[in-house]
Design a protein around this motif. Sequence first.
Motif, short mmCIF file in Angstrom:
data_model
loop_
_atom_site.label_atom_id
_atom_site.label_comp_id
_atom_site.label_asym_id
_atom_site.label_seq_id
_atom_site.Cartn_x
_atom_site.Cartn_y
_atom_site.Cartn_z
N PHE A 155 91.21 66.28 12.23
CA PHE A 155 90.58 67.53 11.81
C PHE A 155 90.65 68.64 12.86
O PHE A 155 90.98 69.79 12.53
CB PHE A 155 89.13 67.27 11.41
CG PHE A 155 88.49 68.41 10.67
CD1 PHE A 155 88.61 68.51 9.30
CD2 PHE A 155 87.76 69.38 11.34
CE1 PHE A 155 88.01 69.54 8.61
CE2 PHE A 155 87.16 70.42 10.66
CZ PHE A 155 87.29 70.50 9.28
N PRO A 156 90.38 68.36 14.14
CA PRO A 156 90.47 69.45 15.13
C PRO A 156 91.86 70.06 15.19
O PRO A 156 92.01 71.28 15.37
CB PRO A 156 90.09 68.76 16.44
CG PRO A 156 89.27 67.60 16.04
CD PRO A 156 89.85 67.12 14.75
N ALA A 157 92.90 69.23 15.04
CA ALA A 157 94.26 69.76 15.07
C ALA A 157 94.54 70.61 13.84
O ALA A 157 95.37 71.52 13.87
CB ALA A 157 95.26 68.61 15.15
N ALA A 158 93.86 70.31 12.74
CA ALA A 158 94.10 71.03 11.49
C ALA A 158 93.30 72.33 11.45
O ALA A 158 93.86 73.42 11.27
CB ALA A 158 93.72 70.15 10.31
N LYS A 162 86.08 71.10 17.05
CA LYS A 162 85.99 69.84 17.79
C LYS A 162 84.82 69.02 17.23
O LYS A 162 83.66 69.40 17.40
CB LYS A 162 85.78 70.14 19.28
CG LYS A 162 86.91 70.95 19.89
CD LYS A 162 86.57 71.41 21.30
CE LYS A 162 87.64 72.35 21.84
NZ LYS A 162 87.28 72.89 23.18
N LEU A 163 85.16 67.93 16.56
CA LEU A 163 84.15 67.16 15.86
C LEU A 163 83.60 66.03 16.71
O LEU A 163 84.34 65.35 17.43
CB LEU A 163 84.74 66.56 14.58
CG LEU A 163 85.24 67.54 13.52
CD1 LEU A 163 85.65 66.78 12.27
CD2 LEU A 163 84.19 68.59 13.18
N GLU A 164 82.30 65.84 16.60
CA GLU A 164 81.65 64.62 17.06
C GLU A 164 81.47 63.76 15.81
O GLU A 164 80.90 64.21 14.82
CB GLU A 164 80.31 64.93 17.71
CG GLU A 164 80.43 65.82 18.94
CD GLU A 164 79.08 66.25 19.47
OE1 GLU A 164 78.05 65.64 19.06
OE2 GLU A 164 79.03 67.20 20.27
N ARG A 202 76.87 75.73 16.31
CA ARG A 202 77.59 76.06 17.54
C ARG A 202 79.08 75.74 17.42
O ARG A 202 79.93 76.50 17.88
CB ARG A 202 76.97 75.29 18.71
CG ARG A 202 77.52 75.69 20.08
CD ARG A 202 76.81 74.94 21.19
NE ARG A 202 77.06 73.50 21.14
CZ ARG A 202 76.16 72.59 20.78
NH1 ARG A 202 74.94 72.97 20.44
NH2 ARG A 202 76.46 71.30 20.77
N ALA A 203 79.41 74.60 16.79
CA ALA A 203 80.80 74.16 16.71
C ALA A 203 81.66 75.08 15.87
O ALA A 203 82.89 75.08 16.01
CB ALA A 203 80.86 72.74 16.15
N CYS A 204 81.04 75.87 15.00
CA CYS A 204 81.79 76.73 14.08
C CYS A 204 81.84 78.19 14.53
O CYS A 204 82.30 79.06 13.77
CB CYS A 204 81.19 76.64 12.67
SG CYS A 204 81.29 74.98 11.95
N GLU A 205 81.37 78.47 15.73
CA GLU A 205 81.44 79.83 16.25
C GLU A 205 82.75 80.07 16.99
O GLU A 205 83.42 79.13 17.42
CB GLU A 205 80.24 80.10 17.18
CG GLU A 205 78.90 80.09 16.46
CD GLU A 205 78.78 81.17 15.40
OE1 GLU A 205 79.46 82.21 15.53
OE2 GLU A 205 78.03 80.97 14.43
N SER A 238 82.27 75.81 5.98
CA SER A 238 82.65 75.17 4.72
C SER A 238 83.73 74.12 4.93
O SER A 238 83.69 73.06 4.29
CB SER A 238 83.13 76.23 3.72
OG SER A 238 82.08 77.10 3.34
N PHE A 239 84.68 74.41 5.81
CA PHE A 239 85.73 73.43 6.09
C PHE A 239 85.12 72.16 6.69
O PHE A 239 85.48 71.04 6.30
CB PHE A 239 86.74 74.00 7.08
CG PHE A 239 87.74 74.94 6.46
CD1 PHE A 239 88.28 74.70 5.22
CD2 PHE A 239 88.15 76.08 7.15
CE1 PHE A 239 89.21 75.56 4.66
CE2 PHE A 239 89.08 76.95 6.60
CZ PHE A 239 89.61 76.68 5.35
N VAL A 240 84.22 72.33 7.66
CA VAL A 240 83.62 71.17 8.31
C VAL A 240 82.76 70.39 7.32
O VAL A 240 82.84 69.16 7.23
CB VAL A 240 82.79 71.60 9.53
CG1 VAL A 240 82.05 70.40 10.13
CG2 VAL A 240 83.68 72.25 10.58
#
Length: 404
Positions: A155-158, A162-164, A202-205, A238-240
């Motif tokens: 997912f991070p590459a797409a 950066k997912l936990e 925070r991860a989506c900013e 929305s993607f996450v």
Amino acid sequence: MSASSEAAATLDPPVFDWDPWTIENLTDPYPMHHAMRETGPIVWLSKYDMYAVARHEECSTVLSDNSRFMTGAGTSMQDIRKPGKFRIPSRLQEVDPPKHTEIRAVVNRVMSPLVIRKMRDFFEIQAASMAEEVLERGEMEAVEDLIEPYVISAFPAAVGVKLERKAALTIAEMRFNQSCPHNELYHKAMAKAEPYLEWYDRACERDAVVPDSIAHLLFQAEDAGELEEGVASNITRSFVGGGVDSTISAIGHTLHHLARNPDQYALVKSDLKKVRPAFEEGIRMDMPFQYTWRTTIRDTNFGDYRLAGDTKVTVLLGSANRDPRRWDDPDRYDISRQTVGNYLGFGVGDHKCVGQMIARLEADAILTALISRAASMELAEEPVYRPVNQMRMLGRLPLRFTRG
């Protein structure tokens, strides 16, 4: 619709008393789907005071006719315009034309086929490494050992977030329980997600996303004035929230059906170009997104039935994909079936899934990596389904492989 056809509608939709969101119906929805399809082309869900459609043709109509059925009231059971129900809408999924058309044009440009194809090498490297690791064991629990870690790593590459792992999966579970009745599943999911909400924001900013990723390109479009302020982070959220569990679910169902059908597995093994139709048929058989919603814009007619305006319509995607009016022998997994373009796996009309190319690419990579290395695949134990209000999810999928 002509005036004469409007005048002809004199019937109220038949009442349907089943509750789609019991644990029993979430873990095995197909008897209820059959009952609803046979009750009528549109029904009244008496427990929830809303309409529902479960047949393929009627589901397609509701999803594609934005002159009568809107998304702006939310693609959830709750009408997000109403007091006490308000939440910030998805600027990609819960906006109607013409505003949706403008936003979608920017997103389509950002997510061009060229951009998506650049991800293939990374996906294939990740998939090959993980397939080798799990096949060494001979048996695995596919959801936890393979599918979840693969999608989380891809997912991070797409998208560029950066997912936990635990945080991402918990947020996705919250979102897919949040859209439906506020039952026990909803309350448990909300409580579990509470510690991760700050991470989610925070991860989506913009300062957290990966440079040159889809999310980064969306923020650049916002800076250029092509998107309104706040839309880039909204779409990234929305993607996450929507793109992780849905892909995990779809890959899991495909592996499940291939394990249950050795003749179909053999067809794919003999020709890896059949990986894609195997994936699409897996989604048709067990649709990850079981439900979505539209809202009637005004009093209208639906065939012979009259519908009240400003009322939610539940669209049963999983039922539509097994409707015998549309499919021959719909409960049989058959990779030779012409599924693409004929099923509701990635939506219809203006609101087709914008991430479908990514999901297909991820699935191609991991399924090809596994099947090319495994002579056979079978169930080691019966799978276990995890009840989620809006989704059909496998909680456990124990598989046994023979290398070759």
